[in-house]
Scaffold this active site. Structure first.
Site, mmCIF file in Angstrom:
data_model
loop_
_atom_site.group_PDB
_atom_site.id
_atom_site.type_symbol
_atom_site.label_atom_id
_atom_site.label_comp_id
_atom_site.label_asym_id
_atom_site.label_seq_id
_atom_site.Cartn_x
_atom_site.Cartn_y
_atom_site.Cartn_z
ATOM 1 N N HIS A 1 -2.943 7.112 2.434
ATOM 2 C CA HIS A 1 -3.449 5.839 1.907
ATOM 3 C C HIS A 1 -4.865 5.636 2.439
ATOM 4 O O HIS A 1 -5.128 5.829 3.626
ATOM 5 C CB HIS A 1 -2.519 4.713 2.336
ATOM 6 C CG HIS A 1 -3.081 3.358 2.078
ATOM 7 N ND1 HIS A 1 -3.633 3.009 0.869
ATOM 8 C CD2 HIS A 1 -3.187 2.258 2.879
ATOM 9 C CE1 HIS A 1 -4.059 1.761 0.930
ATOM 10 N NE2 HIS A 1 -3.805 1.284 2.140
ATOM 11 N N CYS B 1 0.814 -1.223 0.000
ATOM 12 C CA CYS B 1 0.000 0.000 0.000
ATOM 13 C C CYS B 1 0.848 1.274 0.000
ATOM 14 O O CYS B 1 0.325 2.364 -0.221
ATOM 15 C CB CYS B 1 -0.957 -0.002 1.187
ATOM 16 S SG CYS B 1 -2.005 -1.463 1.200
ATOM 17 N N ASN C 1 -10.221 -0.001 0.199
ATOM 18 C CA ASN C 1 -8.757 0.055 0.190
ATOM 19 C C ASN C 1 -8.267 -0.571 -1.111
ATOM 20 O O ASN C 1 -8.392 -1.780 -1.300
ATOM 21 C CB ASN C 1 -8.243 -0.709 1.421
ATOM 22 C CG ASN C 1 -6.726 -0.718 1.526
ATOM 23 O OD1 ASN C 1 -6.026 -0.388 0.565
ATOM 24 N ND2 ASN C 1 -6.232 -1.126 2.681
HETATM 25 O O1 UT7 Z 1 -3.728 -1.272 3.574
HETATM 26 C C1 UT7 Z 1 -2.736 -1.358 4.550
HETATM 27 C C2 UT7 Z 1 -3.110 -0.675 5.756
HETATM 28 N N1 UT7 Z 1 -4.238 -1.335 6.381
HETATM 29 C C3 UT7 Z 1 -4.819 -0.763 7.392
HETATM 30 O O2 UT7 Z 1 -4.454 0.345 7.725
HETATM 31 C C4 UT7 Z 1 -5.893 -1.506 8.150
HETATM 32 C C5 UT7 Z 1 -5.717 -1.224 9.609
HETATM 33 N N2 UT7 Z 1 -6.690 -1.881 10.481
HETATM 34 C C6 UT7 Z 1 -7.997 -1.524 10.480
HETATM 35 O O3 UT7 Z 1 -8.419 -0.701 9.702
HETATM 36 C C7 UT7 Z 1 -8.889 -2.147 11.523
HETATM 37 O O4 UT7 Z 1 -8.111 -2.832 12.478
HETATM 38 C C8 UT7 Z 1 -9.950 -3.125 10.948
HETATM 39 C C9 UT7 Z 1 -10.988 -2.320 10.177
HETATM 40 C C10 UT7 Z 1 -9.280 -4.133 10.038
HETATM 41 C C11 UT7 Z 1 -10.660 -3.844 12.085
HETATM 42 O O5 UT7 Z 1 -11.260 -2.920 12.954
HETATM 43 P P1 UT7 Z 1 -11.043 -3.061 14.533
HETATM 44 O O6 UT7 Z 1 -11.818 -1.975 15.146
HETATM 45 O O7 UT7 Z 1 -9.563 -3.094 14.771
HETATM 46 O O8 UT7 Z 1 -11.763 -4.412 14.836
HETATM 47 P P2 UT7 Z 1 -11.161 -5.762 15.464
HETATM 48 O O9 UT7 Z 1 -10.295 -6.456 14.480
HETATM 49 O O10 UT7 Z 1 -10.598 -5.462 16.813
HETATM 50 O O11 UT7 Z 1 -12.503 -6.599 15.649
HETATM 51 C C12 UT7 Z 1 -13.569 -6.165 16.502
HETATM 52 C C13 UT7 Z 1 -14.712 -7.153 16.426
HETATM 53 C C14 UT7 Z 1 -14.275 -8.603 16.554
HETATM 54 O O12 UT7 Z 1 -15.273 -9.294 17.286
HETATM 55 P P3 UT7 Z 1 -15.051 -9.644 18.841
HETATM 56 O O13 UT7 Z 1 -13.794 -10.476 18.888
HETATM 57 O O14 UT7 Z 1 -14.910 -8.315 19.518
HETATM 58 O O15 UT7 Z 1 -16.305 -10.385 19.184
HETATM 59 C C15 UT7 Z 1 -14.275 -9.095 15.137
HETATM 60 O O16 UT7 Z 1 -14.500 -10.490 15.045
HETATM 61 O O17 UT7 Z 1 -15.343 -7.036 15.138
HETATM 62 C C16 UT7 Z 1 -15.445 -8.339 14.558
HETATM 63 N N3 UT7 Z 1 -15.358 -8.199 13.092
HETATM 64 C C17 UT7 Z 1 -16.431 -8.052 12.310
HETATM 65 N N4 UT7 Z 1 -17.749 -8.002 12.567
HETATM 66 C C18 UT7 Z 1 -18.586 -7.810 11.521
HETATM 67 C C19 UT7 Z 1 -14.240 -8.189 12.340
HETATM 68 N N5 UT7 Z 1 -14.571 -8.026 11.045
HETATM 69 C C20 UT7 Z 1 -15.928 -7.937 10.998
HETATM 70 C C21 UT7 Z 1 -16.847 -7.766 9.955
HETATM 71 N N6 UT7 Z 1 -18.171 -7.719 10.257
HETATM 72 N N7 UT7 Z 1 -16.477 -7.640 8.651
#
Ligand code: UT7
Length: 329
Positions: free
Chosen positions: A256, A123, A286
């Protein structure tokens, strides 16, 4: 004898292309739901800001998208493709293992003989490619470069993994970068830290006629989030210092386009007004190396970014890689 004038590089045209198939969060949630994968428009919007992404047809490749963006950038720059002497494509999803997507773009444009190669910095790829082209122009190795970011990330998504497949999309963006008496690109800065290879990767390869390992994207989202927020702030400050400019000089910030929360936090730390942040993540998702030139082209075509404006680009992604470029359009 008077010394030669310093050689600068300047963006003279921008272009972009999105495959026509636009998929909303609700459409994606319904198709994932049919396979027992639960997600929702509300979760995706709240956690990322993404509402739509575009997916290319199965037969459409990275160079197909890239050449369309390149043609639009060439037209905007009023530049004859035959005058191009350097093509760089930033991509992690090239048409083939080799040759490069850049060679395929060259062939599709019908221009032969100039240097053409790909840059792989995930990215951060577009910022890396722009920095390489800028250096090649400043040292006299090239005079008119096409710098393209093009991705078909849909090919490497695991549609059984809701934590990643809702985030990415396909698309391409391009700029024409030309030698100029006036700047142009003011400063660039590139970094990588290979200790974090595992937090964002596609851990597969081709070997002995077979796919070895897993050829689908894996990401530790929270780990990437944390690192991204920290490096985007430090690289913004160091590229400004290098260019002898301050935060107040930045008219537009194009980070990005991965997550609106990361982008807004970056703008806030730089004390930039929210309207100076260019955001297309809601409409594109993205698109990895394509996200920055896509956002740049849309903002130029909408008449928001104008000639003479000072723009900061910031890339961050797998590797771990990051970088920034500051330029006067
Ligand atoms: O391109 C290179 C750069 N990339 C980035 O910059 C991405 C950076 N990371 C992010 O943008 C975020 O970390 C994400 C958008 C990927 C995830 O968001 P988050 O707020 O960090 O969520 P998380 O991974 O901590 O997950 C929170 C909850 C989890 O459930 P529990 O364990 O709390 O019950 C996940 O299982 O959200 C759940 N979850 C979803 N729920 C519904 C994860 N993905 C989904 C989904 N739909 N698609």
């Amino acid at each position: 004898m008077t010394p030669p004038l310093p050689r600068h590089s300047r963006i003279t045209g921008t272009g972009s292309f999105l495959p026509p198939n636009r998929v909303s969060n609700a459409q994606l949630a319904a198709s994932l739901g049919a396979d027992g994968i639960e997600t929702s428009d509300a979760w995706i919007v709240e956690r990322t800001g993404i509402r739509f992404r575009h997916f290319a047809e199965a037969t459409v490749t990275c160079s197909d998208l890239g050449v369309e963006a390149a043609r639009r950038a060439l037209a905007a720059a009023d530049c004859d493709p035959q005058a191009i002497d350097l093509i760089i494509v930033a991509t992690s999803t090239p048409d083939m293992v080799f040759p490069s997507a850049a060679c395929m773009v060259q062939e599709k444009l019908g221009v032969h003989g100039c240097a053409a190669f790909d840059v792989q910095a995930v990215c951060s790829g577009f910022v890396y490619a722009l920095s390489v082209a800028d250096s090649m122009i400043k040292t006299g190795l090239a005079s008119k470069a096409l710098v393209i970011g093009s991705e078909v990330f849909s090919r490497i998504l695991d549609f059984k993994d809701r934590t990643t497949c809702v985030l990415f999309g396909d698309g391409a963006g391009a700029v024409v970068l030309e030698a100029s008496d006036t700047p142009g690109i003011l400063a660039t800065e590139l970094h990588a830290d290979g200790r974090h290879v595992g937090i964002l990767c596609v851990p597969g390869t081709v070997s002995g006629g077979k796919v070895l390992g897993d050829p689908l994207l894996k990401m530790d989202g929270p780990a990437v989030f944390k690192l991204a927020v920290s490096v985007l702030d430090s690289v913004a400050r160091s590229v400004l210092a290098k260019a002898d400019r301050s935060e107040a000089d930045v008219d537009w910030l194009i980070p990005h386009q991965a997550n609106i929360r990361i982008m807004q936090s970056t703008a806030k730390k730089l004390k930039l007004a929210p309207e100076k942040l260019i955001a297309t993540v809601d409409r594109h998702g993205n698109t990895s190396a394509a996200s920055i030139p896509l956002a740049l082209d849309e903002a130029v075509r909408e008449g928001r970014i104008k000639r003479g404006d000072t723009v900061m680009l910031e890339g961050v992604g797998g590797g771990f890689t990051w970088g920034a470029a500051l330029f006067d359009l």
